[in-house]
Scaffold this motif. Structure first.
Motif, mmCIF file in Angstrom:
data_model
loop_
_atom_site.group_PDB
_atom_site.id
_atom_site.type_symbol
_atom_site.label_atom_id
_atom_site.label_comp_id
_atom_site.label_asym_id
_atom_site.label_seq_id
_atom_site.Cartn_x
_atom_site.Cartn_y
_atom_site.Cartn_z
ATOM 1 N N GLY A 1 44.480 47.448 46.147
ATOM 2 C CA GLY A 1 42.997 48.580 45.974
ATOM 3 C C GLY A 1 41.955 47.799 45.143
ATOM 4 N N ALA A 2 42.537 47.575 43.681
ATOM 5 C CA ALA A 2 41.572 47.080 42.835
ATOM 6 C C ALA A 2 41.104 45.734 43.132
ATOM 7 C CB ALA A 2 42.231 47.187 41.420
ATOM 8 N N ALA A 3 42.053 44.956 43.411
ATOM 9 C CA ALA A 3 41.505 43.567 43.901
ATOM 10 C C ALA A 3 40.576 43.473 45.008
ATOM 11 C CB ALA A 3 42.850 42.845 44.134
ATOM 12 N N VAL B 1 42.708 37.677 41.821
ATOM 13 C CA VAL B 1 42.241 38.749 40.943
ATOM 14 C C VAL B 1 43.614 39.420 40.171
ATOM 15 C CG1 VAL B 1 41.160 40.869 40.700
ATOM 16 C CG2 VAL B 1 40.552 39.574 42.571
ATOM 17 N N SER B 2 43.370 38.962 38.987
ATOM 18 C CA SER B 2 44.432 39.806 37.879
ATOM 19 C C SER B 2 44.397 41.143 37.586
ATOM 20 C CB SER B 2 44.610 38.744 36.903
ATOM 21 O OG SER B 2 45.637 39.313 35.935
ATOM 22 N N VAL B 3 45.304 41.974 38.040
ATOM 23 C CA VAL B 3 44.964 43.473 37.493
ATOM 24 C C VAL B 3 46.093 43.930 36.689
ATOM 25 C CG1 VAL B 3 45.260 45.648 38.740
ATOM 26 C CG2 VAL B 3 44.556 43.939 40.071
ATOM 27 N N ASP B 4 45.614 44.490 35.500
ATOM 28 C CA ASP B 4 46.659 45.068 34.542
ATOM 29 C C ASP B 4 47.507 45.834 35.131
ATOM 30 O OD1 ASP B 4 47.581 46.512 32.392
ATOM 31 O OD2 ASP B 4 45.876 45.520 31.270
ATOM 32 N N ALA B 5 48.724 46.002 34.792
ATOM 33 C CA ALA B 5 49.746 46.573 35.556
ATOM 34 C C ALA B 5 50.016 47.879 34.818
ATOM 35 C CB ALA B 5 50.997 45.936 35.714
ATOM 36 N N THR B 6 49.420 48.067 33.648
ATOM 37 C CA THR B 6 49.442 49.473 32.959
ATOM 38 C C THR B 6 48.309 50.479 33.018
ATOM 39 O OG1 THR B 6 48.430 48.332 31.103
ATOM 40 C CG2 THR B 6 50.814 48.403 30.970
ATOM 41 N N ASP B 7 47.058 49.860 33.278
ATOM 42 C CA ASP B 7 45.965 50.769 33.487
ATOM 43 C C ASP B 7 45.368 50.561 35.030
ATOM 44 O OD1 ASP B 7 44.570 48.570 33.297
ATOM 45 O OD2 ASP B 7 43.721 49.043 31.256
ATOM 46 N N GLY B 8 45.567 49.342 35.658
ATOM 47 C CA GLY B 8 45.128 49.231 36.996
ATOM 48 C C GLY B 8 43.964 48.735 37.012
ATOM 49 N N LYS B 9 43.355 48.234 35.983
ATOM 50 C CA LYS B 9 42.106 47.641 35.859
ATOM 51 C C LYS B 9 42.165 46.066 36.425
ATOM 52 C CE LYS B 9 40.140 50.528 32.149
ATOM 53 N NZ LYS B 9 39.555 50.633 30.854
ATOM 54 N N ALA B 10 41.006 45.719 37.222
ATOM 55 C CA ALA B 10 41.180 44.425 37.704
ATOM 56 C C ALA B 10 40.001 43.404 36.990
ATOM 57 C CB ALA B 10 40.419 44.575 39.305
ATOM 58 N N GLY B 11 40.516 42.188 36.925
ATOM 59 C CA GLY B 11 39.721 41.171 36.138
ATOM 60 C C GLY B 11 38.867 40.597 36.972
ATOM 61 N N LYS B 12 38.087 39.852 36.561
ATOM 62 C CA LYS B 12 37.003 38.794 37.462
ATOM 63 C C LYS B 12 37.833 38.092 38.546
ATOM 64 C CE LYS B 12 32.934 35.702 37.053
ATOM 65 N NZ LYS B 12 32.229 34.930 35.904
ATOM 66 N N ALA B 13 37.114 38.253 39.501
ATOM 67 C CA ALA B 13 37.580 37.500 40.650
ATOM 68 C C ALA B 13 37.637 35.966 40.455
ATOM 69 C CB ALA B 13 37.046 38.077 42.133
ATOM 70 N N GLN B 14 38.552 35.087 40.911
ATOM 71 C CA GLN B 14 38.316 33.825 40.914
ATOM 72 C C GLN B 14 38.299 33.247 42.248
ATOM 73 O OE1 GLN B 14 37.874 32.142 38.014
ATOM 74 N NE2 GLN B 14 37.945 34.253 36.640
ATOM 75 N N GLY B 15 37.286 32.349 42.718
ATOM 76 C CA GLY B 15 37.323 31.655 44.130
ATOM 77 C C GLY B 15 38.496 30.694 43.972
ATOM 78 N N LYS B 16 39.042 30.593 45.306
ATOM 79 C CA LYS B 16 39.838 29.398 45.381
ATOM 80 C C LYS B 16 39.405 28.243 46.249
ATOM 81 C CE LYS B 16 44.142 30.016 46.529
ATOM 82 N NZ LYS B 16 45.482 30.286 47.193
ATOM 83 N N ASP B 17 39.654 27.111 45.672
ATOM 84 C CA ASP B 17 39.105 25.763 46.222
ATOM 85 C C ASP B 17 39.851 25.252 47.527
ATOM 86 O OD1 ASP B 17 37.351 23.790 46.757
ATOM 87 O OD2 ASP B 17 38.106 22.398 45.061
ATOM 88 N N ASP B 18 39.749 26.002 48.614
ATOM 89 C CA ASP B 18 40.699 25.843 49.901
ATOM 90 C C ASP B 18 39.680 24.832 50.677
ATOM 91 O OD1 ASP B 18 42.747 27.173 48.795
ATOM 92 O OD2 ASP B 18 42.348 28.976 49.987
ATOM 93 N N ASP B 19 40.186 24.083 51.250
ATOM 94 C CA ASP B 19 39.586 23.317 52.528
ATOM 95 C C ASP B 19 39.209 23.975 53.752
ATOM 96 O OD1 ASP B 19 41.792 22.993 54.120
ATOM 97 O OD2 ASP B 19 42.374 21.194 53.294
ATOM 98 N N GLY B 20 38.738 23.507 54.794
ATOM 99 C CA GLY B 20 38.074 24.276 55.915
ATOM 100 C C GLY B 20 39.384 24.652 56.739
#
Length: 229
Positions: free
Chosen positions: A92-94, A131-150
């Motif tokens: 949900g956080a992600a 997205v990395s989410v802290d497993a102790t408080d549930g806070k999400a870090g900054k989303a990082q886009g993946k470099d996938d092809d078409g």
């Protein structure tokens, strides 16, 4: 007097036990003489082997308290209880960190002193973010886009569209078979291209991990595998 004949008769008259005893005594004397000669290589080798064994025992890792858990089981035992946030809250956080996204995967990772959920979400066109989410408080870090092809994006978009079963429903199906803690959920495809959810459940009585492959269209369990390592 025929002394030689008397000696021969004397030897013949000895009992087998007496002759055997004499042979054994002779062998013992010879062995003692051989042992006393040389540089005592055999004794040194034995002492060296004992010393190496003692050193190896002193440097070997200390076994777990119960003496039965494998390395992977010990890692699960150390990590899982540290996660105060469950997989569902982490997803949900992600999703909240990436507008108009849907969940693709989530996995609990360590180390135990800083547990985290590594989540992946994607928008409708298949653009994925981690997205990395802290497993102790549930806070999400900054989303990082993946470099996938078409092609990767189109494939992921197709899976998301076909998957009518939610991660929660897939996890509930798995938990209906094995009670424990969900440590991973991932959207993937079968050999036939149909979408499936892979769900990992860790049982806290033996710390084994059971992986369920669940059809993402009808919640049917396609495969169940217990990892005893």
């Amino acid at each position: 007097m025929n002394t030689k004949s008397d000696e021969i008769l004397s030897v013949r008259d000895r009992s087998p036990l007496s002759r055997g005893t004499a042979l054994i005594c002779g062998a013992a004397v010879a062995g003692a003489l051989l042992t006393g000669c040389g540089n005592d290589t055999g004794g040194e080798a034995a002492r060296s082997g004992a010393a190496e064994a003692a050193e190896a025992a002193a440097t070997s890792p200390t076994p777990s308290a119960d003496g039965r858990l494998t390395e992977d089981q010990q890692q699960r035992k150390a990590l899982v209880p540290k996660a105060k946030t469950g997989y569902e809250q982490a997803l949900g956080a992600a999703v909240g960190a990436v507008p108009n996204s849907k969940p693709v995967s989530v996995e609990l990772k360590g180390p135990p002193d800083s547990p985290r959920w590594e989540a992946e979400v994607a928008t409708g066109d298949g653009t994925a973010h981690t997205v990395s989410v802290d497993a102790t408080d549930g806070k999400a870090g900054k989303a990082q886009g993946k470099d996938d092809d078409g092609d990767d994006k189109r494939e992921l978009a197709d899976l998301l569209e076909k998957a009518t079963v939610t991660p929660r429903q897939a996890a509930q199906t798995a938990m209906g078979k094995t009670k424990g803690t969900v440590t991973a959920v991932e959207l993937d495809d079968t050999d036939g291209g149909a979408p499936k959810w892979s769900v990992d459940v860790v049982t806290t009585d033996d710390w084994n991990k059971t992986t369920f492959d669940i059809d993402a269209t009808n919640r049917k369990i396609l495969r169940e595998h217990v990892d005893h390592d």
